[in-house]
Design a protein around this motif. Sequence first.
Motif, PDB file in Angstrom:
ATOM      1  N   THR A 295     -14.696  20.271  -1.561  1.00 23.52           N
ATOM      2  CA  THR A 295     -13.887  20.747  -0.431  1.00 23.52           C
ATOM      3  C   THR A 295     -13.778  19.729   0.691  1.00 23.52           C
ATOM      4  N   GLN A 296     -14.679  18.778   0.723  1.00 24.56           N
ATOM      5  CA  GLN A 296     -14.590  17.778   1.788  1.00 24.56           C
ATOM      6  C   GLN A 296     -14.009  16.449   1.306  1.00 24.56           C
ATOM      7  N   TYR A 318     -11.322  11.300  -1.988  1.00 24.83           N
ATOM      8  CA  TYR A 318     -10.167  11.028  -1.122  1.00 24.83           C
ATOM      9  C   TYR A 318      -8.924  10.583  -1.884  1.00 24.83           C
ATOM     10  N   ILE A 533      -1.503  19.811  10.860  1.00 21.73           N
ATOM     11  CA  ILE A 533      -2.783  19.423  10.270  1.00 21.73           C
ATOM     12  C   ILE A 533      -2.713  17.972   9.808  1.00 21.73           C
ATOM     13  N   GLN A 534      -3.761  17.234  10.104  1.00 19.12           N
ATOM     14  CA  GLN A 534      -3.874  15.869   9.587  1.00 19.12           C
ATOM     15  C   GLN A 534      -4.928  15.819   8.503  1.00 19.12           C
ATOM     16  N   ALA A 535      -4.770  14.863   7.630  1.00 12.97           N
ATOM     17  CA  ALA A 535      -5.786  14.640   6.600  1.00 12.97           C
ATOM     18  C   ALA A 535      -6.722  13.528   7.056  1.00 12.97           C
ATOM     19  N   ASN A 536      -7.912  13.582   6.550  1.00 13.96           N
ATOM     20  CA  ASN A 536      -8.866  12.493   6.746  1.00 13.96           C
ATOM     21  C   ASN A 536      -8.147  11.158   6.454  1.00 13.96           C
ATOM     22  N   PRO A 537      -8.309  10.170   7.336  1.00 13.54           N
ATOM     23  CA  PRO A 537      -7.558   8.913   7.128  1.00 13.54           C
ATOM     24  C   PRO A 537      -7.877   8.208   5.806  1.00 13.54           C
ATOM     25  N   ASN A 543      -1.770   9.288   5.642  1.00 12.73           N
ATOM     26  CA  ASN A 543      -1.788   8.665   6.961  1.00 12.73           C
ATOM     27  C   ASN A 543      -0.377   8.699   7.545  1.00 12.73           C
TER      28      ASN A 543
ATOM     29  N   ILE B 599      -6.403   4.198  12.565  1.00 13.84           N
ATOM     30  CA  ILE B 599      -6.920   5.551  12.768  1.00 13.84           C
ATOM     31  C   ILE B 599      -8.424   5.529  12.560  1.00 13.84           C
ATOM     32  N   GLU B 600      -9.114   6.069  13.529  1.00 14.32           N
ATOM     33  CA  GLU B 600     -10.578   6.092  13.475  1.00 14.32           C
ATOM     34  C   GLU B 600     -11.043   6.979  12.340  1.00 14.32           C
ATOM     35  N   GLU B 601     -11.966   6.477  11.561  1.00 14.95           N
ATOM     36  CA  GLU B 601     -12.550   7.313  10.515  1.00 14.95           C
ATOM     37  C   GLU B 601     -13.771   8.073  11.040  1.00 14.95           C
ATOM     38  N   TRP B 604     -14.735  12.108  11.130  1.00 12.21           N
ATOM     39  CA  TRP B 604     -14.072  12.782  10.012  1.00 12.21           C
ATOM     40  C   TRP B 604     -15.049  13.061   8.860  1.00 12.21           C
ATOM     41  N   GLU B 605     -16.294  12.628   9.022  1.00 12.99           N
ATOM     42  CA  GLU B 605     -17.210  12.544   7.879  1.00 12.99           C
ATOM     43  C   GLU B 605     -17.173  13.747   6.931  1.00 12.99           C
ATOM     44  N   ASP B 606     -17.274  14.944   7.498  1.00  7.27           N
ATOM     45  CA  ASP B 606     -17.392  16.099   6.611  1.00  7.27           C
ATOM     46  C   ASP B 606     -16.107  16.911   6.572  1.00  7.27           C
ATOM     47  N   LYS B 607     -15.035  16.305   7.010  1.00  4.85           N
ATOM     48  CA  LYS B 607     -13.778  17.057   7.060  1.00  4.85           C
ATOM     49  C   LYS B 607     -12.706  16.364   6.246  1.00  4.85           C
ATOM     50  N   LEU B 608     -11.902  17.185   5.618  1.00  4.34           N
ATOM     51  CA  LEU B 608     -10.772  16.644   4.887  1.00  4.34           C
ATOM     52  C   LEU B 608      -9.481  16.889   5.675  1.00  4.34           C
ATOM     53  N   TYR B 609      -9.448  18.006   6.392  1.00  7.07           N
ATOM     54  CA  TYR B 609      -8.251  18.383   7.159  1.00  7.07           C
ATOM     55  C   TYR B 609      -8.663  18.941   8.514  1.00  7.07           C
ATOM     56  N   ARG B 610      -7.847  18.656   9.514  1.00  7.58           N
ATOM     57  CA  ARG B 610      -8.072  19.282  10.828  1.00  7.58           C
ATOM     58  C   ARG B 610      -6.790  19.171  11.644  1.00  7.58           C
TER      59      ARG B 610
END
Lengths: 645, 645
Positions: A295-296, A318, A533-537, A543, B599-601, B604-610
């Motif tokens: 999920t992460q 990722y 919503i943005q995705a982890n870079p 991106n 884009i700063e990573e 974001w460590e434990d997140k995929l979306y926000r």
Amino acid sequence: MKIEQKGKSNVKITDSFWKKRLEVIRDHVIPYQWEALNDRIPDTAPSHAIENFRLVAGEVEGEFFGMVFQDSDVAKWIEAVAFSLENEPNEELEQIVDEVVALLGRAQDENGYLNTYYQVKEPKNRWTNLRDNHELYCAGHLIEAAVAYYQATGKREFLDIVCQYADHIASVFGPEEHKLKGYPGHQEIELALVKLYDVTANENYLNLSKYFIDERGKQPHYFDLEKNERNETKPFWFNDDYAYHQAHKPVREQKEAVGHAVRAVYMYTAMADLASKTNDESLKKACEALWDNVTQKQMYITAGIGSMVFGEAFSFDYDLPNDLSYTETCASIGLVFWANRMLNLEINRKYADVLETALYNGTISGMELDGKKFFYVNPLEVQPDASEKRNDKRHIKPVRQKWFGCACCPPNIARLVASIGHYIYTQKENELFVHLYMGHETQIDIAGNQIGIVQKTNYPWDGNISINVSPKSDQQFTISLRIPGWSKGAVVKVNGEIVDHEPLMKNGYVYINRIWSENDQVELALQMVIERIQANPLVRNNNGKVALQRGPIVYCLEEVDNGKNLPSIFLPRDAELKAKFEEDLLEGIVIISGQAERIEEAGWEDKLYRPVDDHTRKVEIKAVPYYAWCNRQPGEMIVWVNEKR
Amino acid sequence: MKIEQKGKSNVKITDSFWKKRLEVIRDHVIPYQWEALNDRIPDTAPSHAIENFRLVAGEVEGEFFGMVFQDSDVAKWIEAVAFSLENEPNEELEQIVDEVVALLGRAQDENGYLNTYYQVKEPKNRWTNLRDNHELYCAGHLIEAAVAYYQATGKREFLDIVCQYADHIASVFGPEEHKLKGYPGHQEIELALVKLYDVTANENYLNLSKYFIDERGKQPHYFDLEKNERNETKPFWFNDDYAYHQAHKPVREQKEAVGHAVRAVYMYTAMADLASKTNDESLKKACEALWDNVTQKQMYITAGIGSMVFGEAFSFDYDLPNDLSYTETCASIGLVFWANRMLNLEINRKYADVLETALYNGTISGMELDGKKFFYVNPLEVQPDASEKRNDKRHIKPVRQKWFGCACCPPNIARLVASIGHYIYTQKENELFVHLYMGHETQIDIAGNQIGIVQKTNYPWDGNISINVSPKSDQQFTISLRIPGWSKGAVVKVNGEIVDHEPLMKNGYVYINRIWSENDQVELALQMVIERIQANPLVRNNNGKVALQRGPIVYCLEEVDNGKNLPSIFLPRDAELKAKFEEDLLEGIVIISGQAERIEEAGWEDKLYRPVDDHTRKVEIKAVPYYAWCNRQPGEMIVWVNEKR
């Protein structure tokens, strides 16, 4: 052996969103699939699934036809019927199932064995290719179906058949010297045996499930041993040693999801089951690590999983390309199962949030609104030309299909939707956890007291939920309400009075412990706003893009609303976005609209490249719920929209 | 039959850019490939290509080994040697080739036939599977090699061998009733026969080439007829009827490039040859339509072509995914051939611009700077993990390889680079068109007068070119200079005086007609600036992105300079970009640098979306020429960079 008819859902769905889907399952999917199983759909390759059982029963002449796992189609259909009967009795349908069950009984071997492929085609080769041939997988589906049918109807015949089969399997596999040390290539029976244990209380079934899980991935590798027995020399087709089956190492050592996504989540479901039933801390830890990985790091925003067609599999952290995803309907369904079981291990909204995302997005997207066509693959970006002309995107169908040669997804979505009521609650003694919000009525037994519950809501289109709690007699217990991760704020009232809920929150749930009386009224108002919503870079291809979400619903842009070449649309960060309920569109949905910019194609006619010289025009965009895409004219679709910042 | 040693290049390359590459070909590629052809490279699958000829000549015992087109590796190697000898005589090398030629002569059948696969493996099945088995393709490469070797050395032996072979082929194929009506599955011989005609003036060869081209795609389809003759029933593996071989319809009806990209451009090259040699207007029109389709709708910015691995083929208009491209080195090389022939049909910079783009980008990217490793596929986006773990990206190698089982690209790049001098000029009677700018000296015969030309330039790193024109005696003729499409402005001087060149421009060339005298000095100053290039918005995946280009050089970002996860870098539209020559980097290149945002990573460590919540940091980016990528540590690479507008 004492058997209780427990686990039956008393939930009667009244919800405007789900009721339609249940009706579609009842009125179209179940009857259509029955016709399909009986080879009565014109212009479609025959299923032969029922005929195969008749063949084994000696009632017809002919040859086995279909996949090695053809039996499971019948099982999943019965399971869907069973859940449907829970919602609404139907004598005619029940009669049909009874006849199928009788047929299964006649097809079953003396010793309990029941698998039409092996009974007809290779009677001497039973249990010689667990890796490829789905024997235990089919057994698992039969068990699940029998348990569901028993719970829905109280009828024992099918349950007896699968108990006999499970007893036979337990006589074949196990730690004792004369038994095979194998386990299935496609996990499924592990979770089914836990269900069988739940209704029969027969610990042999729990132990057999645990055996399969514990044995998995040990060295020397069982799949190698049986392969040598078969004198098979060609190397296995997938990368890495049996990672495809999550059998590359013992399950407790697995920290990253790999291989075939459906197999993976079915196994993780059973692992979570076993962790809770046997208090196995190491198994729980493995489940948690795998959950976090999936999920992460490996899940699409729709709760789709499996980012590559090769092996229908996870790829790596990722790596979530929108236009190459596999995101099989069955995999998201399996994710629902797994999330449900993780909630048994720990009440934490991180599980229920994913469960909800899967239910409202990546699972039901697999079925046309009218229940007549299905997606196997649920991509996040579709360009019909690419699906047609590029071999590497051919798995991404731009329109749903009637049926599949490998027909796993349609009956799977049917059984999931029909059982939706099972996912609303988790009960732990005198605590009742409410995970999902949907209109329904139910009776719940808490310490012998019947608690009537009526939930009303327009969810997922607005965030107001009212819950009427009516115990037969006053009783103290806890109702815990999930505050979804997407909610920007919540107001909780009991009998009209605001509850200061922050101090009552734990892991995303508001714990309301009180003495409940007849007609107590709980109100929950979740702030449901449109989110970019943005995705982890580290998700490379997202991106500079945003996805629109409102409540649990992920949105998409379709060509029918927004024209061709959707990636040329740029949504300004500050553009106002509006939500509006459109009753006549796609059975009633909230749409999102707003003003965006579109790169002008004019002036580019004979050029492929040129120095920057943008011309954009303002366009009104319209986004619809992802699950409802492709129910009008076929065309392009994107979930992730370019953003102008 | 009169044979003139014409077409020999008298160009002596003195250019700092190309000289290094010629030396690499001479010092590393040619010797290495000779070792490879003789199976003397340790730890590498043997080529067996020379051994196959020995086998046929009866000088050794053994079995044929290699691809059906293994002979062509020898041919392409001889051709590279021949071009290299033009630049610089080398007796030792010439002796080796002479020995190989003698061997070919001994291997050749009495009737002229020469193909080791068929001679050894299937002597009775000659000419029975033109579609798949590359017989005519190999013949074509032998012819090309023989012509080049003849031009370089004046030696006739090899030419005689291929003339005899070509005569034999002409006796097998043709319109006469007893002859086969076939044509090659892999085009190549068509352009080779035109070259053979050029040196021999034997019209049979031109006519045979024309026959192959004219016959192609007619119904009933020859590939079906020969397939039936072979009693082959299985359907052809590629989509559509023989579009893979551009044989789905007659060539004059083809408006869109389809199928295997190398076959396509080799065929288009021959079509353009025939159109100019035979004044065939309908063939010219087809070439122009195809040219526009390829370069305006199906070409990567690097002049790579072929956007899918399936069939190593074109896909469809505007479908140019950066991370799935095929963009075979050989295909870009073929594009150079084709552009060169289109310039014979019409002097127009649209052809020379593409020729130049291919030369400085998509072709030479196929070879490591030291000439020791090669790319088959030249992608525009590389993520090593994806290449390793995703089956659909496995063709995209993150590092160059030593040699290939199908070793077409390494000798092809060798022969192209060795023949670079052939692409500088087109001469039409007393007009001399200068397409390319690179330091060199040459003698050109215009109406019997020897014109000495010396070009000096630091191209492609700056746009200043000086050309010394020295006719033996004063003479009036035209020198036409190409003003490249990328140039923002140009200043032309003759003997120090500015020429008002705009009125002299036609189709991108400045026509300078005057009486030239000894030591006349032409100066051309092309304005070479850093450009942000955009793709047509119909190229879905490049929306919101720019590529950096300076002069003919396309740039890329590499992980070694810019860290991992390159797509998280956003280049502001207004960020200043600087060009700087770095002598010690990658054999001396101009780099481009500037400030971008990343884009700063973190967080974001434990997140995929926000929900959107950007944090960016300023970063200095450094771009290097695309052709030079992957000559340091392996890692990610992108050509198209996200832009912040």
